[in-house]
Structure formats: C-alpha cells, structure tokens
Design a protein around this motif. Structure first.
Motif, mmCIF file in Angstrom:
data_model
loop_
_atom_site.group_PDB
_atom_site.id
_atom_site.type_symbol
_atom_site.label_atom_id
_atom_site.label_comp_id
_atom_site.label_asym_id
_atom_site.label_seq_id
_atom_site.Cartn_x
_atom_site.Cartn_y
_atom_site.Cartn_z
ATOM 1 N N LEU A 284 66.372 54.007 -64.653
ATOM 2 C CA LEU A 284 65.257 53.456 -63.882
ATOM 3 C C LEU A 284 65.400 51.950 -63.703
ATOM 4 C CD1 LEU A 284 62.317 55.510 -65.411
ATOM 5 C CD2 LEU A 284 63.057 55.560 -63.023
ATOM 6 N N HIS A 285 65.915 51.271 -64.725
ATOM 7 C CA HIS A 285 66.116 49.827 -64.612
ATOM 8 C C HIS A 285 67.290 49.489 -63.697
ATOM 9 C CE1 HIS A 285 63.479 49.709 -68.142
ATOM 10 N NE2 HIS A 285 63.240 48.475 -67.777
ATOM 11 N N LEU A 286 68.359 50.268 -63.818
ATOM 12 C CA LEU A 286 69.547 49.984 -63.020
ATOM 13 C C LEU A 286 69.306 50.170 -61.526
ATOM 14 C CD1 LEU A 286 72.295 51.680 -65.231
ATOM 15 C CD2 LEU A 286 72.020 49.237 -64.821
ATOM 16 N N THR A 287 68.371 51.039 -61.167
ATOM 17 C CA THR A 287 68.138 51.341 -59.753
ATOM 18 C C THR A 287 66.954 50.576 -59.171
ATOM 19 O OG1 THR A 287 66.865 53.295 -60.462
ATOM 20 C CG2 THR A 287 69.179 53.633 -59.870
ATOM 21 N N GLU A 288 66.458 49.587 -59.885
ATOM 22 C CA GLU A 288 65.334 48.777 -59.384
ATOM 23 C C GLU A 288 65.801 47.794 -58.303
ATOM 24 O OE1 GLU A 288 62.853 44.836 -60.380
ATOM 25 O OE2 GLU A 288 64.832 45.325 -61.175
ATOM 26 N N ARG A 289 64.941 47.549 -57.295
ATOM 27 C CA ARG A 289 65.208 46.528 -56.281
ATOM 28 C C ARG A 289 63.917 45.757 -56.027
ATOM 29 N NH1 ARG A 289 68.826 45.173 -52.238
ATOM 30 N NH2 ARG A 289 67.922 44.252 -50.354
ATOM 31 N N HIS A 290 63.992 44.444 -56.112
ATOM 32 C CA HIS A 290 62.807 43.582 -55.995
ATOM 33 C C HIS A 290 63.023 42.617 -54.830
ATOM 34 C CE1 HIS A 290 59.275 41.369 -57.384
ATOM 35 N NE2 HIS A 290 59.966 40.245 -57.304
ATOM 36 N N GLU A 291 62.195 42.733 -53.782
ATOM 37 C CA GLU A 291 62.368 41.891 -52.594
ATOM 38 C C GLU A 291 61.004 41.578 -51.991
ATOM 39 O OE1 GLU A 291 64.747 41.893 -48.290
ATOM 40 O OE2 GLU A 291 65.044 43.506 -49.745
ATOM 41 N N HIS A 292 60.742 40.314 -51.695
ATOM 42 C CA HIS A 292 59.496 39.897 -51.059
ATOM 43 C C HIS A 292 59.635 38.433 -50.640
ATOM 44 C CE1 HIS A 292 58.107 37.417 -54.513
ATOM 45 N NE2 HIS A 292 58.782 38.284 -55.213
ATOM 46 N N GLU A 293 58.716 37.963 -49.811
ATOM 47 C CA GLU A 293 58.718 36.550 -49.448
ATOM 48 C C GLU A 293 58.254 35.736 -50.650
ATOM 49 O OE1 GLU A 293 57.320 34.027 -45.613
ATOM 50 O OE2 GLU A 293 55.682 34.984 -46.724
ATOM 51 N N HIS A 294 58.932 34.627 -50.913
ATOM 52 C CA HIS A 294 58.580 33.793 -52.056
ATOM 53 C C HIS A 294 58.897 32.339 -51.749
ATOM 54 C CE1 HIS A 294 62.803 35.053 -52.522
ATOM 55 N NE2 HIS A 294 63.005 33.832 -53.016
ATOM 56 N N ALA A 295 58.235 31.463 -52.479
ATOM 57 C CA ALA A 295 58.407 30.017 -52.277
ATOM 58 C C ALA A 295 59.101 29.404 -53.483
ATOM 59 C CB ALA A 295 57.051 29.350 -52.067
ATOM 60 N N HIS A 330 69.049 18.293 -57.022
ATOM 61 C CA HIS A 330 67.676 18.559 -56.617
ATOM 62 C C HIS A 330 67.623 19.815 -55.744
ATOM 63 C CE1 HIS A 330 65.741 14.800 -57.972
ATOM 64 N NE2 HIS A 330 66.893 14.234 -57.690
ATOM 65 N N HIS A 331 66.506 20.550 -55.866
ATOM 66 C CA HIS A 331 66.210 21.651 -54.959
ATOM 67 C C HIS A 331 64.994 21.262 -54.122
ATOM 68 C CE1 HIS A 331 68.804 24.875 -56.633
ATOM 69 N NE2 HIS A 331 68.704 24.159 -57.732
ATOM 70 N N ALA A 332 65.139 21.320 -52.829
ATOM 71 C CA ALA A 332 64.011 21.042 -51.938
ATOM 72 C C ALA A 332 63.131 22.279 -51.828
ATOM 73 C CB ALA A 332 64.527 20.635 -50.565
ATOM 74 N N PRO A 333 61.849 22.121 -51.501
ATOM 75 C CA PRO A 333 60.967 23.289 -51.319
ATOM 76 C C PRO A 333 61.503 24.183 -50.192
ATOM 77 C CG PRO A 333 59.692 21.259 -51.415
ATOM 78 C CD PRO A 333 61.125 20.852 -51.300
ATOM 79 N N ILE A 334 61.410 25.489 -50.407
ATOM 80 C CA ILE A 334 61.883 26.439 -49.396
ATOM 81 C C ILE A 334 61.097 27.738 -49.539
ATOM 82 C CG2 ILE A 334 63.733 27.273 -50.908
ATOM 83 C CD1 ILE A 334 65.422 27.801 -48.451
ATOM 84 N N ARG A 335 60.869 28.431 -48.432
ATOM 85 C CA ARG A 335 60.212 29.743 -48.452
ATOM 86 C C ARG A 335 61.088 30.719 -47.667
ATOM 87 N NH1 ARG A 335 55.265 32.134 -49.256
ATOM 88 N NH2 ARG A 335 54.323 30.143 -49.867
ATOM 89 N N HIS A 336 61.426 31.847 -48.269
ATOM 90 C CA HIS A 336 62.251 32.847 -47.584
ATOM 91 C C HIS A 336 62.088 34.206 -48.264
ATOM 92 C CE1 HIS A 336 65.881 31.532 -50.335
ATOM 93 N NE2 HIS A 336 64.832 31.887 -51.015
ATOM 94 N N THR A 337 62.805 35.206 -47.748
ATOM 95 C CA THR A 337 62.725 36.575 -48.256
ATOM 96 C C THR A 337 64.121 37.105 -48.518
ATOM 97 O OG1 THR A 337 60.707 37.003 -46.979
ATOM 98 C CG2 THR A 337 61.942 38.926 -47.761
ATOM 99 N N HIS A 338 64.336 37.651 -49.690
ATOM 100 C CA HIS A 338 65.599 38.323 -50.020
ATOM 101 C C HIS A 338 65.421 39.039 -51.354
ATOM 102 C CE1 HIS A 338 66.853 35.390 -53.177
ATOM 103 N NE2 HIS A 338 66.160 34.546 -52.446
#
Length: 350
Positions: A284-295, A330-338
């Motif tokens: 169940l853990h190996l087959t998990e996929r987590h994807e959503h828009e995030h900042a 440095h990391h600049a602010p970014i919003r995307h989905t993957h």
C-alpha cells in the motif's frame, strides 16, 4: 525508480541482514558491549570513508554540505535515542526472541516513525498510508501475542518494540538535518554511540570480547548500521520520515529470510500471517501517489542539487557546469503542481 526509494530499500536490505548475524553474537557478548561494537564498527568504517574522501581531489562544490551548528541539538537527540538506547534494547530483545520474529517485529519502527511524523512533526499522510500502517501494526501484535504462552509477559518482544520507538524518535530528529552530509551524520552517530555503550559496558564490569567477536561485530555494524544509515539519511532527504519508514519496513523480511535457514528456526502459522499482513502494508505504501497544487515559501539552505524546476538560482562564484554540486542557495517563492514526497523542499501544509 525514485532515488529516495532506492536508498530506502538499500538501507532496509543492509539493516535487515544484520539482525540474524547479530543474533549469532548474542549470548557471547553482553548487550551493551555488542551494541557498542556494532556502532563503533560503523563509525570507524565511515571515518575511514571520510578520510579517503578528504584526500580526493576536487573543489568544494563537489562535496556534500557539512553539518551546521544549528544541526547539533537535533543530531545529539538522535544519537541518544537511536544510537545508545535503541541498540541495547534490540540486543536484549534478541536474547529472548527468535531472530525471525524479532526481524519482523522491527517493522514497528516504520509504524512508530510515521506516527511521530504525522502527529508530532505534522507530516502529511493519506488514507492509503494509514491503512498500510494498520496492517503492519496488526502483524506486530500477532508476533508479540505468540510469545505470551511461553513467557507470560512477552519481554523480548517489548524490548524490540522499545528499540523501534527509540529509532522512530531518531528518524524524525535526523530528518531535521538530512540535507547535510549523510556520511558525516552516520559517522558521528557511530563513534559517539559506540564509545558510550562500550564505556557503559566497562563500568558495569563486562569483560572485553575476544578479537574474533570484536571483528565480526565491527563488520556487521559497518554494513548493517553504517552504510544502512547513510542510505537512510539520503532517503529522508528525498522522501520525508513517514514514507522512508514505510519503505524501510522491507528490512525485517530480509532478516527473516536469512535467519530461517541460517539459524534453523521453524516458522509458525502466526509468522506467516504476520508476514502476509506486513507485505500488504508495504505494498500500500509502495503504490501511493501524492499530487496537488502547492506553494514553496522562500528558503535558504545548502545541499547537493541539480538545476531542476526547484533550483533556478544564480551563482556567486565561477561554476564549471558540473552537476550535482553543493553550495548555499536561495529558493524563490513558487506555486505549481506535480507528484511529490515530503522531502526537504516539500514540507508544506495541506
């Protein structure tokens, strides 16, 4: 396959294989002394690795990010829990528990790691992950219950579970410093934990084991604790605590597979039931996929990286184009989905 998954599975295989070999030394070597030798063998082997790496030619950007002063409290807590208390409890548990059952009970480390990650350190989890953990918990109960008629109280199982709790605390604290040099982290753990445990063994009056036993424990410690921990820290960096713990749950199956023929142990029906439940939980853990828009919030840190979508920064030094490389950035602010894991760049709320 994702780099973090590969590292977690390698860590699991190395640590799982160490359990039946450590079982061979239990009885001949007191628990404190054995725990000390295992970790000291790990630390000394990794210290030699660091020495060889230091003399290798290369520039600073080729080397992993070293530990910072702010990392030291987290690392000290991890060493105390996972490097000192955990191994002693495991050695004591192995003295009272068949190695095959002890190996499967070690799956509880992943469960406890996840519970702490979710409810104390606020790492994200979903229903599929929760159900998988329930399967592993039930499997651990089955193995513990089998010892009740013979021992009255399953002292050996409780000691192994206590070791798992110590390592769960260790894992979550180590995640805080996982962007730093994995070899340096594992080396520090091995040297400090090994020295402390051997010191305790000396104070308690335990004799010095013979050279053959010391060499054997050092070899087991270097592979099963040192190299395994290096892989585990890299996995923490890429996967987060809970998911690394879940993949690491494969370790007991490696230990059980080796211990049954090597130690001539006979598996019981409860053993096979527990193995099936744990296998379902890991799947169940190996087959998990987590994807959503995030900042992504602004972030400044140092670690080995390539210039992917999360690393689009300028350099304040002359760069030869080699990747991966290491430097503060440095990391600049970014919003995307993957699709992503809760790695060092994805510790956002949901």
């Amino acid at each position: 396959m994702h780099k973090g998954v590969i590292c977690a599975l390698l860590a699991a295989a190395l640590f799982g294989a160490s359990t039946p070999f450590a079982k061979l030394l239990v009885g001949a070597v007191p628990p404190f002394a054995l725990a000390g030798m295992l970790y000291l063998g790990s630390g000394l082997g990794l210290l030699a690795w660091l020495g060889l790496r230091a003399v290798r030619k290369g520039n600073d950007q080729d080397r992993p990010a070293g530990l910072a002063t702010s990392d030291l409290p987290w690392l000290a807590g991890a060493i105390l829990a996972g490097g000192i208390a955990g191994p002693v409890l495991l050695m004591a548990g192995l003295a009272l528990t068949p190695a095959s059952s002890a190996s499967l009970l070690l799956n509880m480390e992943g469960v406890l790691t996840s519970l702490l990650a979710w409810f104390v350190f606020k790492e994200n989890f979903e229903r599929r992950i929760f159900i998988g953990m329930l399967c592993i918990v039930v499997a651990g109960i089955v193995l513990s219950w089998e010892q009740v008629p013979a021992l009255g109280v399953p002292v050996g199982a409780l000691a192994v579970l206590g070791a798992c709790l110590c390592w769960a605390i260790d894992n979550n604290l180590t995640r805080k410093v996982s962007a730093s040099d994995a070899v340096q982290i594992a080396c520090a753990k091995g040297l400090v934990a090994g020295s402390v445990n051997l010191g305790i063994a000396g104070v308690l009056g335990f004799g010095v084991p013979d050279a053959k036993e010391m060499l054997g424990a050092a070899a087991v410690g270097f592979c099963g604790y040192g190299l395994s921990l290096v892989m585990f820290v890299v996995a923490l960096r890429h996967l987060g605590s809970a998911r690394t713990g879940a993949y690491f749950s494969a370790a007991p199956f490696v230990g059980a597979a080796i211990s049954l023929p090597m130690l001539a142990e006979m598996p019981t029906p409860g053993f096979w039931l527990a193995a099936s439940l744990m296998g379902a939980g890991i799947w169940l853990h190996l087959t998990e996929r987590h994807e959503h828009e995030h900042a992504h919030e602004p972030l400044f840190h140092a670690h080995a990286h390539v210039h992917d979508e999360h690393h689009r920064h300028e350099h304040e030094f002359e760069w030869d184009g080699a990747e991966p490389h290491t430097h503060p950035h440095h990391h600049a602010p970014i919003r995307h989905t993957h699709a992503h894991y809760p790695d060092i760049h994805h510790r956002h709320e949901h």
